[in-house]
Structures are given as structure tokens and as C-alpha cells.
Scaffold this motif. Sequence first.
Motif, mmCIF file in Angstrom:
data_model
loop_
_atom_site.group_PDB
_atom_site.id
_atom_site.type_symbol
_atom_site.label_atom_id
_atom_site.label_comp_id
_atom_site.label_asym_id
_atom_site.label_seq_id
_atom_site.Cartn_x
_atom_site.Cartn_y
_atom_site.Cartn_z
ATOM 1 N N GLU A 9 -13.381 8.017 -48.084
ATOM 2 C CA GLU A 9 -12.862 6.679 -48.356
ATOM 3 C C GLU A 9 -13.502 6.072 -49.605
ATOM 4 O OE1 GLU A 9 -13.053 4.060 -45.007
ATOM 5 O OE2 GLU A 9 -12.199 5.558 -43.656
ATOM 6 N N VAL A 10 -14.789 6.267 -49.746
ATOM 7 C CA VAL A 10 -15.486 5.740 -50.921
ATOM 8 C C VAL A 10 -14.982 6.427 -52.179
ATOM 9 C CG1 VAL A 10 -17.734 5.597 -52.071
ATOM 10 C CG2 VAL A 10 -17.537 5.015 -49.657
ATOM 11 N N ARG A 11 -14.815 7.722 -52.143
ATOM 12 C CA ARG A 11 -14.308 8.451 -53.311
ATOM 13 C C ARG A 11 -12.912 7.964 -53.702
ATOM 14 N NH1 ARG A 11 -16.904 13.499 -51.060
ATOM 15 N NH2 ARG A 11 -18.787 13.693 -52.321
ATOM 16 N N ARG A 12 -12.056 7.733 -52.711
ATOM 17 C CA ARG A 12 -10.713 7.247 -53.001
ATOM 18 C C ARG A 12 -10.755 5.849 -53.629
ATOM 19 N NH1 ARG A 12 -8.001 7.545 -47.595
ATOM 20 N NH2 ARG A 12 -9.882 8.553 -47.007
ATOM 21 N N MET A 13 -11.650 5.002 -53.142
ATOM 22 C CA MET A 13 -11.767 3.661 -53.711
ATOM 23 C C MET A 13 -12.257 3.722 -55.150
ATOM 24 S SD MET A 13 -13.314 1.560 -50.429
ATOM 25 C CE MET A 13 -14.222 0.488 -51.483
ATOM 26 N N LEU A 14 -13.187 4.620 -55.441
ATOM 27 C CA LEU A 14 -13.733 4.726 -56.788
ATOM 28 C C LEU A 14 -12.747 5.360 -57.760
ATOM 29 C CD1 LEU A 14 -17.438 5.753 -56.078
ATOM 30 C CD2 LEU A 14 -16.580 3.547 -56.867
ATOM 31 N N GLU A 15 -11.893 6.235 -57.278
ATOM 32 C CA GLU A 15 -10.917 6.877 -58.151
ATOM 33 C C GLU A 15 -9.781 5.934 -58.517
ATOM 34 O OE1 GLU A 15 -9.691 10.332 -56.010
ATOM 35 O OE2 GLU A 15 -11.495 11.453 -56.513
ATOM 36 N N GLY A 16 -9.546 4.934 -57.720
ATOM 37 C CA GLY A 16 -8.446 4.006 -57.980
ATOM 38 C C GLY A 16 -8.776 3.068 -59.128
ATOM 39 N N THR A 17 -7.875 2.125 -59.330
ATOM 40 C CA THR A 17 -8.084 1.162 -60.408
ATOM 41 C C THR A 17 -9.191 0.190 -60.009
ATOM 42 O OG1 THR A 17 -6.449 -0.336 -59.486
ATOM 43 C CG2 THR A 17 -5.671 1.266 -61.099
ATOM 44 N N HIS A 18 -9.959 -0.185 -60.991
ATOM 45 C CA HIS A 18 -11.058 -1.119 -60.736
ATOM 46 C C HIS A 18 -10.514 -2.542 -60.784
ATOM 47 C CE1 HIS A 18 -13.942 2.106 -60.969
ATOM 48 N NE2 HIS A 18 -13.430 2.499 -62.125
ATOM 49 N N PRO A 19 -11.125 -3.426 -59.994
ATOM 50 C CA PRO A 19 -10.638 -4.812 -60.002
ATOM 51 C C PRO A 19 -10.930 -5.463 -61.349
ATOM 52 C CG PRO A 19 -12.633 -4.627 -58.690
ATOM 53 C CD PRO A 19 -12.225 -3.237 -59.061
ATOM 54 N N PRO A 20 -10.096 -6.387 -61.763
ATOM 55 C CA PRO A 20 -10.323 -7.046 -63.054
ATOM 56 C C PRO A 20 -11.572 -7.930 -63.001
ATOM 57 C CG PRO A 20 -8.516 -8.083 -61.883
ATOM 58 C CD PRO A 20 -8.903 -6.865 -61.094
ATOM 59 N N VAL A 21 -12.307 -7.901 -64.083
ATOM 60 C CA VAL A 21 -13.533 -8.696 -64.197
ATOM 61 C C VAL A 21 -13.244 -9.848 -65.155
ATOM 62 C CG1 VAL A 21 -15.936 -8.625 -64.934
ATOM 63 C CG2 VAL A 21 -14.936 -6.645 -63.790
ATOM 64 N N PRO A 22 -13.656 -11.053 -64.809
ATOM 65 C CA PRO A 22 -13.416 -12.180 -65.716
ATOM 66 C C PRO A 22 -14.102 -11.937 -67.059
ATOM 67 C CG PRO A 22 -14.164 -12.963 -63.576
ATOM 68 C CD PRO A 22 -14.286 -11.479 -63.566
ATOM 69 N N ALA A 23 -13.466 -12.394 -68.126
ATOM 70 C CA ALA A 23 -13.987 -12.146 -69.473
ATOM 71 C C ALA A 23 -15.289 -12.896 -69.717
ATOM 72 C CB ALA A 23 -12.945 -12.549 -70.508
ATOM 73 N N ASP A 24 -15.447 -14.044 -69.086
ATOM 74 C CA ASP A 24 -16.647 -14.844 -69.335
ATOM 75 C C ASP A 24 -17.732 -14.612 -68.278
ATOM 76 O OD1 ASP A 24 -15.274 -16.007 -67.253
ATOM 77 O OD2 ASP A 24 -15.868 -18.046 -67.814
ATOM 78 N N LEU A 25 -17.666 -13.505 -67.581
ATOM 79 C CA LEU A 25 -18.637 -13.222 -66.521
ATOM 80 C C LEU A 25 -20.054 -13.117 -67.070
ATOM 81 C CD1 LEU A 25 -19.116 -12.576 -63.540
ATOM 82 C CD2 LEU A 25 -18.818 -10.154 -64.107
ATOM 83 N N ALA A 26 -20.231 -12.436 -68.177
ATOM 84 C CA ALA A 26 -21.568 -12.274 -68.751
ATOM 85 C C ALA A 26 -22.116 -13.611 -69.231
ATOM 86 C CB ALA A 26 -21.527 -11.276 -69.903
ATOM 87 N N VAL A 27 -21.267 -14.433 -69.815
ATOM 88 C CA VAL A 27 -21.703 -15.755 -70.294
ATOM 89 C C VAL A 27 -22.124 -16.626 -69.124
ATOM 90 C CG1 VAL A 27 -20.944 -17.841 -71.476
ATOM 91 C CG2 VAL A 27 -20.251 -15.604 -72.329
ATOM 92 N N ARG A 28 -21.317 -16.628 -68.061
ATOM 93 C CA ARG A 28 -21.664 -17.427 -66.881
ATOM 94 C C ARG A 28 -22.954 -16.931 -66.244
ATOM 95 N NH1 ARG A 28 -16.945 -17.678 -62.821
ATOM 96 N NH2 ARG A 28 -16.601 -15.561 -63.556
ATOM 97 N N ALA A 29 -23.137 -15.622 -66.181
ATOM 98 C CA ALA A 29 -24.369 -15.066 -65.605
ATOM 99 C C ALA A 29 -25.581 -15.439 -66.444
ATOM 100 C CB ALA A 29 -24.246 -13.551 -65.477
ATOM 101 N N ALA A 30 -25.446 -15.392 -67.762
ATOM 102 C CA ALA A 30 -26.556 -15.769 -68.639
ATOM 103 C C ALA A 30 -26.882 -17.250 -68.500
ATOM 104 C CB ALA A 30 -26.212 -15.432 -70.081
ATOM 105 N N GLU A 31 -25.867 -18.097 -68.405
ATOM 106 C CA GLU A 31 -26.094 -19.530 -68.224
ATOM 107 C C GLU A 31 -26.786 -19.811 -66.897
ATOM 108 O OE1 GLU A 31 -22.250 -21.259 -68.590
ATOM 109 O OE2 GLU A 31 -22.261 -21.187 -70.790
ATOM 110 N N ARG A 32 -26.335 -19.126 -65.864
ATOM 111 C CA ARG A 32 -26.953 -19.322 -64.549
ATOM 112 C C ARG A 32 -28.398 -18.861 -64.558
ATOM 113 N NH1 ARG A 32 -24.935 -16.897 -58.754
ATOM 114 N NH2 ARG A 32 -26.458 -18.038 -57.512
ATOM 115 N N GLY A 33 -28.664 -17.732 -65.191
ATOM 116 C CA GLY A 33 -30.038 -17.244 -65.278
ATOM 117 C C GLY A 33 -30.936 -18.184 -66.058
ATOM 118 N N ALA A 34 -30.418 -18.722 -67.163
ATOM 119 C CA ALA A 34 -31.200 -19.679 -67.955
ATOM 120 C C ALA A 34 -31.459 -20.947 -67.153
ATOM 121 C CB ALA A 34 -30.457 -20.006 -69.247
#
Length: 83
Positions: free
Chosen positions: A10-35
Motif C-alpha cells: 500500500e505504501v509503495r502504491r501511494m508513493l508511485e502515484g501523483t504527489h499532492p500539490p504543495v502551496p507555492a508559498d509554503l517555504a516562505v510561510r515556514a520561514a516566517e513562522r520559524g522567525a
Amino acid sequence: MSLPDRKQDEVRRMLEGTHPPVPADLAVRAAERGARMLRRRAVARQVMWLLLVVAVVAFLVWASVEQPWVVPPSDVAPPLEGW
């Protein structure tokens, strides 16, 4: 098929499929939260040091006024002998 094999499949099938979309500003939001977290920790640390210094100063002022190491004067007079 045993239970661990089924889970691995089941895990292999989930990993072989399409990955969920990641928001474009995820890294910016994470950096702001960390700061923001770092700033909060720094402010909390400064407040704790300030409280410690205030407590030490208050203790020193109290000790210098009260002088708890000095024996208090006796309320009872010693007996008078040889009058």
C-alpha cells in the motif's frame, strides 16, 4: 500475503502515484513562522532574565534593610545581681 507485506504494498502504491500539490508559498510561510518562534523565545528569555535580576535586586535590598544575619535584641532584661 501477510499483514506487513500488504502494508508495504500500500505504501509503495501511494508513493508511485501523483504527489499532492504543495502551496507555492509554503517555504516562505515556514520561514516566517520559524522567525516568529525564534523572536518569541528570545523575548521570553529576556523577560526571564529581567525577572531574575529584579528578584535578586529585591532580595539584596530586603537583606540590606532587614539584616537577617544580625541577632535581634532581647526583649527580656538580664537579671540584676549585686545591687
